[in-house]
Design a protein around this motif. Sequence first.
Motif, mmCIF file in Angstrom:
data_model
loop_
_atom_site.group_PDB
_atom_site.id
_atom_site.type_symbol
_atom_site.label_atom_id
_atom_site.label_comp_id
_atom_site.label_asym_id
_atom_site.label_seq_id
_atom_site.Cartn_x
_atom_site.Cartn_y
_atom_site.Cartn_z
ATOM 1 N N UNK A 435 0.828 -1.208 0.000
ATOM 2 C CA UNK A 435 0.000 0.000 0.000
ATOM 3 C C UNK A 435 0.869 1.267 0.000
ATOM 4 N N UNK A 436 1.878 1.303 0.840
ATOM 5 C CA UNK A 436 2.751 2.473 0.892
ATOM 6 C C UNK A 436 3.496 2.694 -0.405
ATOM 7 N N UNK A 437 3.976 1.611 -1.005
ATOM 8 C CA UNK A 437 4.708 1.721 -2.265
ATOM 9 C C UNK A 437 3.794 2.211 -3.386
ATOM 10 N N UNK A 438 2.566 1.684 -3.439
ATOM 11 C CA UNK A 438 1.626 2.081 -4.491
ATOM 12 C C UNK A 438 1.223 3.541 -4.360
ATOM 13 N N UNK A 439 0.931 3.981 -3.143
ATOM 14 C CA UNK A 439 0.522 5.383 -2.939
ATOM 15 C C UNK A 439 1.649 6.333 -3.323
ATOM 16 N N UNK A 440 2.869 5.967 -2.981
ATOM 17 C CA UNK A 440 4.006 6.840 -3.295
ATOM 18 C C UNK A 440 4.233 6.933 -4.800
ATOM 19 N N UNK A 441 4.276 5.776 -5.458
ATOM 20 C CA UNK A 441 4.650 5.761 -6.876
ATOM 21 C C UNK A 441 3.501 6.139 -7.807
ATOM 22 N N UNK A 442 2.278 5.711 -7.499
ATOM 23 C CA UNK A 442 1.174 5.929 -8.426
ATOM 24 C C UNK A 442 0.134 6.926 -7.912
ATOM 25 N N UNK A 443 0.286 7.367 -6.676
ATOM 26 C CA UNK A 443 -0.598 8.389 -6.150
ATOM 27 C C UNK A 443 0.072 9.734 -6.076
ATOM 28 N N UNK A 444 1.133 9.820 -5.282
ATOM 29 C CA UNK A 444 1.808 11.103 -5.063
ATOM 30 C C UNK A 444 2.571 11.552 -6.302
ATOM 31 N N UNK A 445 3.379 10.669 -6.867
ATOM 32 C CA UNK A 445 4.238 11.059 -7.987
ATOM 33 C C UNK A 445 3.439 11.540 -9.209
#
Length: 488
Positions: A435-445
Amino acid sequence: MTTLAPPRPQRPVEGMARRGLAGIAAAGFSGAAGVVVTLLVARALGAASAGTFFAATAGFVLAGAVVRLGTQTGLVYWVARLRTQERTHLLGACLRIALIPVAAASVALAALLWFVAPAPLDSLALFLPLAAFSDAALAGTRGYRQLRPTLMLERLARPALQVLTIGALAVAAVSTPGPYAAAWVGPYLPVALLAGYALRRAYLSMPTPARRPGHKMYLALRAQFWRYTGPRSVASVAQLALQRVDVLLVAALGGLAAAAVYAVAGRFVVLGQLANQGISQSVQPRLAEALATGDRLTANHLYQIATGWLVLVTWPLYLMVITYAPVYLGLFGDEYQSGGPVVVVLASAMLVATGCGMVDMVLSMAGRTRWNLGNVTAALAVMVVLDLALIPPFGAVGAAIGLAAAVLVNNIAPLVQVGNALGIHPFGPGTVAAAGLAVTCFGVLPQIVAATAGTGPAAVTTAAALAFAGYGAGAWRMRHRLGLARSW
């Protein structure tokens, strides 16, 4: 809620990543094929006629859920259970107990639809027994831990044939929905024949039992099978109604054009659902075996690993369509751009749903099919009430709100139940890491790229390239936490 540590022995997950990856890849192909079919139909027919096609195929799929009688879960559960408990002499009886009622119900409903359903659903009804049998037969093969027939036939062959036949009609500039519906349903014929062959091979792969069940034993097994499967039968219809009835309600209350917009805008949800099925089908027999023997440590371990994989696969899709909803809808044509709010509402709900993992399947494999029925029925009631209230004033957006509310009910309620009753939950280290990896790469970025460079083709391509590069590197570094390194 009791927290269980993963069991030390890793044998229960040996090969699970390989099978899960195969399931995800096949589900990805099936989902992509579905998007291509939607794209071809939407562009070839226009919104109004495309709405007729989507409504007819939704009705066919819903009818198929009715006549399967819950055997897509019941057969996996009972075949795996009988094998684990070394009662293989009952396997043949179990298959007959499931398949004969499915055949009778599908033929009866097909005959009824032939006489009363509007075109083109009446002609689709002729293929209903084939669809029901193929689904039940493939479920039986999964009970034998044979996932390949499902992947090859349901996930690869049928979608590929649908793309080819519908693509041929689009190239020929056919402009009426009837031929497209026939092309969509035709591949069920070869798939049903091959599914029956695969189930026969699976049954014959085990040693011939030295004894056959007597009449009393047969009656006892039949009662146990349908006591478990009966509630699941109704629940599977309600579950599918959650995915299909809203399209029919939008068509009835908002018009065929609005139904087409809603169907197109929500098409990405099917991709996530197929990924869920691809992972859960690889885990389902092992989970049934673990729960049948009371091994809750292994069951919890399987549930958490599978949830982490599900988040890892699906959250990038949902987060990207939230950021780039206009770009996604633009693929289907300018007349579908009004579906942007639908995309955002549904994607947000699916982030929560996939974070709960395959919770309804866990509940079913634990034998709580009546609880599952109650949850799905409540979710369906919520959706219908909200749809009736919100579709007239808000159209497709109202339907999206109704479906989102139903999705939350249908995942949070069983999540609480499996935690209290079984002491298991999906929130392991792999789930949190994914979840943390997905939010960082595909949400925030992507949001940063969109805010600074816009949403043009170059900006979208740049954001996707950076997101996937970071995601791949992060998944590799956290492969042990995600359960990928030790389950091949």
